[in-house]
Design a protein around this motif. Structure first.
Motif: not given
Lengths: 870, 115
Positions: A29, A31-33, A37, B1, B31, B53, B76
């Motif tokens: 997660h 690594s995606m944002t 954040a 944020m 995500y 989570y 991934r």
């Protein structure tokens, strides 16, 4: 719900993997944002764990881990504390198991509270069982009960082709007995009403024990015939394992098979009667119905039933030991005392360690740990110790029970009395361990949680915190402990003295090279006294002819095997108006008895074959009898009577003293030797007797030859309990031996506990004063003075403890006396000066042993190290 | 944020309801769920990881979703959540319950403004 609970368990089991997965998932997660954040992954981890495991449980686990690490780190302390608790819990548990089995658990009957024991109380206010006629009347009165049944037990001979006969115990039961007890045969059928009629085909039901041991568990036995007392009898059923109602029965027969049962007179009260109340019946209703019936019987049969009442009680009230009996009070008291000592010890140990941890606790408190949190941590530590102690205690009590069970001979305890750790025992264990936590863990926890943070940290000392309060607690614990230990030691001293005197009681008897064996003559074939007399005479002659046999004799009991009480009336002496007649004890013996047991007569002559026959009413009395009743003059030739309570003394036979025997004890529990009258066997040949066969030293075992001689005379006559006289005396003394195991076990434990407790407290005191001692050494104090410092402390505790102990001993005796019991064993009191002195000396020895190591440590204090030992 | 976990205060249980709804469109990883919630709510609902989570763990515990490892769109390793039958049923119930609650809240608010 259950599925969710299982998922939680699975989560806990695979905790590491689950948390790693969560971390990896969040890593993806992240690594995606944008890095900024993403929130706190630690917080997410914690919250996720809270979802699966309640936070309080996590705290407890944390506390447990911490406690476990601490216990492992302080191995010595843990070992001592666990041992102390194990001994306390183990002994208390052992005693609870025994008390439970004898006094609480009761008979294993479904709905046992609805099963009643019915009996009577005669005009002399004695409890009696009922006669067949009365049983019949009661059965017809209690039509509302769902069953009324009677039983009576008698020894019998079980024989069949191909196997040696066995002596068994039969119980005659009326037909609805097993239905009433809600037992069904394992194989075959129950008795039916048709079996319980005079003239019916003889039938029998076997216990599983006899079925397995004698017939190898052969199912085809049901329907076959065996011989019971010579009568061919068909086995119709076999009951389940371990069911031997009422006590240790081997075989059940219908009541109608009991010899002479239906023609019995109203006075022949040999039947125990039980009933099961129906669903709506109450005990009061049954009692009312019985009272009315008793009233009717006393009017209809005044000769036999005048003044007699009928009684009903719950069967467990009849068969259970009464917890209010002084022996059980004392027994439970001892268990509680040992447990208290153990708790006092554990508390002292914990307080001692608490003093060392004062600094740690203060630091934790100053870093924000709440008092509740600290107290909980300490309680968890105590609980872990108690759990370990409980486990070790259970092991100890299991070993103790094994020792006790191995002493108790077979067929001694009723079938429902078993000494074993079971679910109830486990319940006791958990309750007791929890109780010990409260008892020993609470004071230190409260004590430490109240720690004044600033004063401890300011004092700069790791050990000097709140010492006054700590000392006050330990002194109280220790004084109580010494007091309780003193009670134990007094009991032990008393026990040792009685055991030594028990040993002396055998002095006059010489059991070496003597074989003893019991014989019971079946009532149907040896009904007349003549038949029994001549049988015994021939049997003794045959056995005397065996090579190497020197003497053969018979008696109704073994030495120390008990005796029958009778009242004594001496010719030419009258009692004062309100004087109770003296009690003497009788044993029936054959000629040669005293030669056989190796205790030659002191005066006069032995019985011969004529004694006991009409015209030769003679008796031998023991020395104690002579001392009591004929202190002056020659007792030989004097006369006395042993009257029956309901018969005028003048009608009893007048007995002439022909000899004086040495004092052989018959009862183990009496304080002084009893006056004993030996009566000749020929006068009243008994149904059961024990035979003494003395052989020459170093001869071959003669038991097989004795058996052979008996078999040659009567093919269906079993000899039983055949063993060397030494063993027979041991077996007959099983309850004394069990008491000894308990006594020595408990006393040893008490001494060990006292030593540990004293050691802990004195060592603690030395530790607390290390800095002071260091200064003294630096200033030139001599070593001897330092030892004196420690010894002074020990002496103080010893004096306080002895004082408290003497108080406790007197208190204990008062308590027992108030319960209606007596603590005197063989004439010694717990409070007599010798017992008290001996226990005080023992306590002093224990104190010295406990203070040697701390004193040695104090004397070796290195001043430099001690001053740095902040 | 997003750093602040509870940027939007939701009624208890609402987040779980929304997650179940996003999964109705097909399996998704954590995500992806957060993205869908953000997009579908026009950027109003920005769910922090420390809420998302634990909520997913609660759903796993109730067995309303199941999780399997698979490959993400950029190849991934990622954990994908799928709605179970029980979850689907729960979503229906929760939705009705939620509608009732919203109507009730509106009623209260209207009653207040009329007075």
């Amino acid at each position: 719900m259950i599925a969710e609970f299982l998922r939680r368990i699975r989560y806990i089991v695979t905790l590491r993997q689950r948390e790693a997965e969560l971390a990896e998932e969040m890593e993806f997660h992240r690594s995606m944002t944008a890095p900024a954040a993403f929130g706190s992954s630690a917080l997410a981890q914690n919250r996720s764990r809270d979802v699966w495991i309640p936070p309080w449980l996590q705290d407890v686990v944390h506390d447990l881990r911490f406690a476990a690490r601490l216990l492992v780190k302080e191995r010595g302390f843990t070992l001592v504390a666990v041992t102390v608790l194990a001994v306390g819990i183990g002994i208390a548990m052992l005693q609870l198991v025994l008390i439970d089995a004898v006094c609480i658990r009761g008979l294993p009957i479904p709905g046992v509270d609805r099963v009643l024991f019915l009996g009577g109380r005669d005009s002399h206010d004695r409890d009696v069982t009922l006669s067949f006629r009365e049983f019949d009347d009661v059965r017809q009165t209690l039509t509302d009960a769902s069953g009324v049944a009677a039983f009576a037990s008698a020894p019998a001979v079980l024989g069949d082709e191909g196997r040696a006969p066995d002596r068994v115990l039969v119980t005659y039961v009326s037909a609805p007995m097993f239905e009433l007890l809600q037992e069904r045969p394992l194989v075959g059928r129950d008795f039916e009403s048709g079996d319980d009629r005079v003239g019916a085909t003889p039938v029998a039901i076997l216990t599983a024990g006899v079925w397995r041991s004698r017939y190898g568990g052969d199912r085809s036995l049901v329907g076959r015939a065996v011989r019971i007392n010579g009568t061919p009898t068909t086995i119709v059923g076999i009951m389940r394992d371990r069911f031997r109602f009422p006590n240790v029965t081997d075989v059940w027969l219908p009541l109608s098979a009991m010899p002479g049962i239906t023609t019995e007179r109203r006075l022949a009260r040999s039947l125990s009667v039980i009933a099961r109340m129906s669903g709506r019946g109450t005990l009061t209703e049954i009692r009312t119905a019985l009272a009315a019936e008793a009233d009717r019987l006393s009017r209809t049969y005044p000769a036999t039933n005048a003044g007699m009442t009928l009684t009903a009680m719950r069967i467990n009230d009849r068969y259970n030991g009464r917890l209010t009996d002084s022996v059980w009070i004392a027994f439970a008291g001892v268990g509680c005392v040992v447990l208290l000592i153990a708790c006092a010890n554990a508390a002292a140990l914990l307080l001692m360690r608490a003093a060392r941890r004062g600094h740690e606790i203060a630091v934790r408190a100053s870093l924000g740990a709440s008092r509740g949190r600290i107290a909980r941590q300490l309680l968890v530590e105590s609980a872990l110790l108690a759990a370990l102690g409980g486990g070790a205690g259970a092991t100890l009590s299991a070993l103790g029970l094994r020792a006790i069970n191995s002493i108790i001979p077979d067929n001694t305890l009723a079938y429902w009395v078993t000494f074993a750790l079971d679910v109830r025992g486990l319940g006791f264990l958990i309750a007791m361990s929890a109780a010990t936590v409260l008892l020993f863990g609470f004071a230190p926890a409260l004590h430490l949680a109240r720690t004044d943070v600033s004063s401890v940290i300011k004092s700069g000392s790791r050990t000097g915190f709140a010492t006054m309060r700590g000392q006050r607690w330990t002194t109280i614990c220790l004084t109580v402990e010494c007091g309780l230990t003193m009670v134990m030691l007094a009991g032990l001293t008393l026990g040792v003295r009685s055991v030594r005197e028990n040993g002396r009681k055998f002095f006059v008897v010489n059991p070496a090279n003597v074989l003893t064996t019991w014989v019971t003559l079946p009532a149907d074939r040896y009904r007349s006294a003549d038949a029994r007399r001549s049988f015994y005479r021939v049997l003794q002659e045959r056995i005397a002819n065996i090579p190497n046999v020197s003497t053969v004799a018979m008696a109704t009991t073994l030495p120390l095997g008990g005796a029958a009480p009778r009242t004594l009336a001496i010719d030419g002496r009258t009692l004062r108006s309100n004087e109770a007649p003296p009690t003497v004890w009788t044993v029936t013996i054959s000629p040669q008895y005293f030669a056989a047991v190796g205790a030659p007569l002191a005066r006069g002559r032995d019985f011969d074959d004529r004694d006991g026959l009409p015209g030769y009413e003679s008796a031998i009395v023991n020395q104690r009898f002579v001392d009591l009743f004929f202190p002056a003059g020659d007792p030989i030739g004097r006369r006395f009577r042993l009257p029956d309570p309901n018969v005028p003394p003048s009608e009893a036979a007048s007995l002439t003293i022909v000899g004086v025997a040495p004092t052989i004890r018959q009862r183990a529990t009496s304080a002084d030797a009893d006056p004993i009258v030996y009566l000749p066997l020929s006068g009243a040949p008994p149904v059961s007797a024990v035979m003494f066969v003395r052989s020459l030293p170093d001869s071959r075992p003669i038991a097989p030859l004795v058996r052979e001689a008996a078999r040659a005379l009567d093919r269906e006559l079993p000899l039983y309990r055949t063993m060397p006289m030494n063993d027979a005396l041991d077996v007959s003394q099983w309850n004394a031996r069990v008491s000894n195991v308990l006594l020595y076990g408990i006393a040893f434990a008490a001494i060990a506990l006292a030593t540990i407790g004293l050691y802990a407290v004195i060592a603690h005191a030395v530790l607390e004063r290390t800095r002071e001692i260091g200064i003294r050494v630096a200033l030139g104090a001599r070593r001897a003075r330092l030892v004196g410092l420690v010894a002074g402390r020990a002496v103080l505790h010893l004096l306080l403890g002895t004082g408290a102990g003497i108080g406790c001993v007197f208190g204990f005796e008062r308590l027992i006396a108030a319960g209606g019991g007596q603590t005197a064993t063989l004439g010694h009191q717990l409070t007599d000066p010798l017992t008290l002195t001996a226990s005080a000396v023992l306590l002093a020895i224990v104190t010295i042993a406990a203070s040697i190591v701390p004193a040695w440590n104090a004397a070796r204090v290195d001043p430099v190290a001690a001053l740095r030992f902040d | 944020m997003g750093r602040d976990d509870d940027a939007i205060d939701l009624l208890p249980g609402t987040l779980e309801l929304l997650i179940l709804k996003t999964l109705l469109a097909g399996q998704q990883h954590g995500y992806g769920i957060a993205q869908r919630l953000r997009v579908w709510s026009d950027d109003v609902l920005q769910v922090g990881e420390s809420s998302l989570y634990p909520a997913l763990q609660r759903l796993l515990q109730k067995a309303w979703v199941k999780a399997e490892w698979g490959a993400s769109e950029n190849n991934r390793r990622a954990r994908f959540y799928t709605l179970t039958a029980a979850g689907r049923k729960q979503l229906g119930n929760e939705r009705q319950e939620f509608d009732r609650l919203i109507v009730a809240i509106h009623k209260v608010l209207r009653a207040g403004s009329e007075a």
